[in-house]
Design a protein around this motif. Structure first.
Motif, PDB file in Angstrom:
ATOM      1  N   UNK A   1      27.803  -6.816  -2.050  1.00  0.00           N
ATOM      2  CA  UNK A   1      28.819  -6.820  -3.104  1.00  0.00           C
ATOM      3  C   UNK A   1      30.088  -6.125  -2.638  1.00  0.00           C
ATOM      4  N   UNK A   2      29.945  -4.972  -1.978  1.00  0.00           N
ATOM      5  CA  UNK A   2      31.109  -4.248  -1.473  1.00  0.00           C
ATOM      6  C   UNK A   2      31.828  -5.063  -0.396  1.00  0.00           C
ATOM      7  N   UNK A   3      31.075  -5.674   0.488  1.00  0.00           N
ATOM      8  CA  UNK A   3      31.713  -6.442   1.571  1.00  0.00           C
ATOM      9  C   UNK A   3      32.536  -7.595   0.993  1.00  0.00           C
ATOM     10  N   UNK A   4      31.963  -8.322   0.045  1.00  0.00           N
ATOM     11  CA  UNK A   4      32.689  -9.426  -0.581  1.00  0.00           C
ATOM     12  C   UNK A   4      33.927  -8.915  -1.307  1.00  0.00           C
ATOM     13  N   UNK A   5      33.754  -7.832  -2.073  1.00  0.00           N
ATOM     14  CA  UNK A   5      34.876  -7.291  -2.837  1.00  0.00           C
ATOM     15  C   UNK A   5      36.000  -6.798  -1.951  1.00  0.00           C
ATOM     16  N   UNK A   6      35.671  -6.147  -0.844  1.00  0.00           N
ATOM     17  CA  UNK A   6      36.710  -5.646   0.063  1.00  0.00           C
ATOM     18  C   UNK A   6      37.402  -6.795   0.768  1.00  0.00           C
TER      19      UNK A   6
END
Length: 330
Positions: free
Chosen positions: A75-80
């Protein structure tokens, strides 16, 4: 948008081994060397470099630490990645963002039709990136602190309710032995998908009817009871001579593989429209247990929740739950 490959002189190299080793490769730099690399990554808006920095921060200096779940990291990777693309398209200075830019970013997410929960996740990812940049000494900016985020007024149990009992039974009856065990670990034992995929045979106590969740969320362990149907499924899986009787229960460990197999099973049954991933199975377990014990505290312990308020969002109560209680009011 095509991602530019990092240049050898300035790139935050992504380590192919374990996350802690990668974190050490960056955290072990001098303060100035880490700051320069972070500043360069922010200046160039290099997603891979900024992600490597965030991953190092999350793995070494955040509260979740090295135990952050694969789902959280995805989730963090996609959001960043999406945030960096937005910053490129709108000429942000990542280290000194304009006062109104963060609010406009959140507004753009809403305009794109994203649901409030998804917007919350995107902002959480961008916030994690800025925590990493501050950790590296590249900036003091904390641009999302005062930004208002949309709230979803619809309860989670309404948006994503537990599976219906007949759907669970149909899936379990039609499943292969390993799929059946996986389904019941969630729908009867209340495990998260990452917990279920991590179960090993040494965690299973069939005579004692208990299962050890060795690495739950936040790396907390807990013991959960096993239903008769789950024990039977595990015995069936154990009886498959093609599988070892030690080590992991399952030959597959990826979230995507588990999802595809259960989705395919639902499709074979003609019930693909009812399959909603894994969390609805966990909610099914919480709802079933609450119906039996009428105690949110005990259900919270079963599901591995620290806060009972979280558990309330996992339990679907019948609409007539209070009928008998008020029937004899004076």
């Amino acid at each position: 948008m095509t991602e530019k490959p990092p240049t050898p002189s300035t790139a935050l190299q992504t380590y192919d081994g374990d996350r802690l080793a990668q974190a050490r490769s960056l955290a072990g730099l001098t303060d100035e060397a880490l700051r320069v690399r972070a500043v360069t990554a922010a200046r160039d808006k290099s997603f891979e470099d900024l992600w490597a920095l965030t991953l190092a921060y999350l793995s070494s200096d955040s509260q979740a630490g090295i135990s952050a779940s694969p789902h959280t990291l995805r989730s963090y990777r996609t959001g960043i990645r999406l945030f960096v693309e937005h910053a490129q398209d709108h000429a942000w200075n990542l280290l000194r963002p304009g006062r109104r830019e963060p609010s406009l970013y959140v507004a753009s997410l809403g305009t794109a039709g994203l649901k409030p929960a998804t917007i919350q996740n995107r902002v959480a990812a961008a916030t994690a990136l800025y925590r990493a940049l501050r950790w590296a000494g590249a900036t003091e900016a904390d641009p999302f602190t005062d930004v208002k985020r949309p709230r979803d007024r619809t309860r989670g149990i309404v948006k994503n309710p537990p599976y219906k009992a007949d759907f669970v039974r149909a899936m379990v009856d039609a499943a292969a032995p390993d799929e059946r065990a996986l389904l019941l670990l969630m729908a009867h034992a209340g495990l998260r998908i990452t917990e279920a995929l991590s179960v090993e045979w040494q965690h299973v106590n069939l005579p004692g009817r208990r299962l050890l969740v060795a690495h739950g969320k936040g790396d907390k362990a807990r013991l959960v009871p096993m239903s008769a149907r789950l024990r039977s499924a595990l015995l069936e899986l154990q009886g498959d001579r093609t599988l070892p009787h030690h080590g992991p229960l399952f030959s597959f460990h990826a979230y995507s593989t588990a999802y595809e197999r259960l989705q395919r099973l639902a499709l074979q049954l003609g019930r693909e429209h009812e399959f909603r991933g894994f969390h609805a199975g966990r909610k099914y377990a919480g709802t079933q247990l609450y119906a039996a014990v009428k105690d949110f505290t005990r259900v919270a312990g079963f599901l591995g929740h620290e806060q009972v308020d979280t558990t309330r969002r996992y339990v679907e109560l019948p609409e007539d739950d209070l009928n008998d209680a008020v029937e004899q009011f004076d």
